[in-house]
Design a protein around this motif. Sequence first.
Motif, PDB file in Angstrom:
ATOM      1  N   ASP A 107      32.886 -37.159   5.421  1.00  0.00           N
ATOM      2  CA  ASP A 107      33.600 -38.395   5.118  1.00  0.00           C
ATOM      3  C   ASP A 107      32.766 -39.616   5.473  1.00  0.00           C
ATOM      4  O   ASP A 107      32.824 -40.644   4.798  1.00  0.00           O
ATOM      5  N   GLU A 108      31.968 -39.507   6.562  1.00  0.00           N
ATOM      6  CA  GLU A 108      31.161 -40.630   7.008  1.00  0.00           C
ATOM      7  C   GLU A 108      30.034 -40.971   6.038  1.00  0.00           C
ATOM      8  O   GLU A 108      29.421 -42.038   6.150  1.00  0.00           O
ATOM      9  N   LEU A 109      29.747 -40.084   5.099  1.00  0.00           N
ATOM     10  CA  LEU A 109      28.679 -40.324   4.126  1.00  0.00           C
ATOM     11  C   LEU A 109      29.213 -40.792   2.775  1.00  0.00           C
ATOM     12  O   LEU A 109      28.427 -41.005   1.844  1.00  0.00           O
ATOM     13  N   ALA A 193      32.377 -51.436   6.195  1.00  0.00           N
ATOM     14  CA  ALA A 193      32.854 -51.619   7.563  1.00  0.00           C
ATOM     15  C   ALA A 193      32.519 -50.389   8.391  1.00  0.00           C
ATOM     16  O   ALA A 193      32.835 -49.264   8.010  1.00  0.00           O
ATOM     17  N   GLY A 194      31.857 -50.594   9.517  1.00  0.00           N
ATOM     18  CA  GLY A 194      31.459 -49.484  10.369  1.00  0.00           C
ATOM     19  C   GLY A 194      30.138 -48.864   9.984  1.00  0.00           C
ATOM     20  O   GLY A 194      29.677 -47.936  10.663  1.00  0.00           O
ATOM     21  N   ARG A 195      29.542 -49.341   8.903  1.00  0.00           N
ATOM     22  CA  ARG A 195      28.235 -48.811   8.472  1.00  0.00           C
ATOM     23  C   ARG A 195      27.420 -49.967   7.924  1.00  0.00           C
ATOM     24  O   ARG A 195      27.431 -50.260   6.725  1.00  0.00           O
ATOM     25  N   SER A 238      20.032 -45.340  13.504  1.00  0.00           N
ATOM     26  CA  SER A 238      20.650 -45.391  12.177  1.00  0.00           C
ATOM     27  C   SER A 238      22.163 -45.239  12.296  1.00  0.00           C
ATOM     28  O   SER A 238      22.652 -44.391  13.058  1.00  0.00           O
ATOM     29  N   PRO A 239      22.940 -46.005  11.544  1.00  0.00           N
ATOM     30  CA  PRO A 239      24.400 -45.845  11.559  1.00  0.00           C
ATOM     31  C   PRO A 239      24.854 -44.516  10.952  1.00  0.00           C
ATOM     32  O   PRO A 239      26.031 -44.173  11.062  1.00  0.00           O
ATOM     33  N   LEU A 240      23.938 -43.779  10.333  1.00  0.00           N
ATOM     34  CA  LEU A 240      24.280 -42.472   9.789  1.00  0.00           C
ATOM     35  C   LEU A 240      24.181 -41.367  10.825  1.00  0.00           C
ATOM     36  O   LEU A 240      24.624 -40.238  10.575  1.00  0.00           O
TER      37      LEU A 240
END
Length: 257
Positions: A107-109, A193-195, A238-240
């Motif tokens: 989901d984060e990607l 938002a958040g990334r 990295s935010p990832l």
Amino acid sequence: MHSIALLRILSFSALALTLATTTAHADEQPHEDRGPQWGLGLGVSSETSPYRGVDTETKALPMLSFENRYVRVMGPSLDLKLPSAGPVSLALRARYSDPGYKASDADELQGMDERKGGLWLGARADWRLPWAQLTAEWLGDANGRSDGQQLKLEASRRFKIGTVGLKPHLALVWQDRDYVDYYYGVRAAESRAGRAAYAGSSAVNTELGLQLNLPLAPGHSVFVDLSHTFLGSAIKDSPLVDRSGVSSVRAAYVYRF
């Protein structure tokens, strides 16, 4: 079979059979005097991913290898052996590698464009010393997807306790700005938002590992490989990414003939 699944099988095959070959035959005559060698086996691996939301993956995989005095085929790697320079063995290397991801992996990607693997070309040198083996490998992206480069410097030492072979190893892996930016960067159109958008810079990862090899009978062996990679700061930032390092455990049975 899905192409990505096949490439993962080949990647694990390369590692497993390389470990089994270098450990099980450490005390035998040079390969050039043994003739062509084939290897078959079955292994299981468990690896963590640096990317947010991507679970640890555990899989069982078949393995295949071939080597003669001119070439070495180990999974997705093909080495063309060059004349040795004294104690230094040289080879040109082609390897398929897929460190990327799809947005559907977590989901984060979501909202990220796919980062693809590809063919890497370069060279490898192995220098066997009385106290250690030193290895240098340089690879560049031949597909132009990342235009990145990698340089790996490794030191290892092989021991024996009875019939069990032990091989601790330490490696530094430099990945240039293009590599890090492609696989860990966030483009402006991918930010949310958040990334936040993120432009990667070059990084140096540190790998620590221990290989164990147990010969069962002539040509038959079992190995276990434990490793942990401490990620460079440009990757950790990295935010990832939500880990400071990634670990792996691999075990396999190998028959060589």
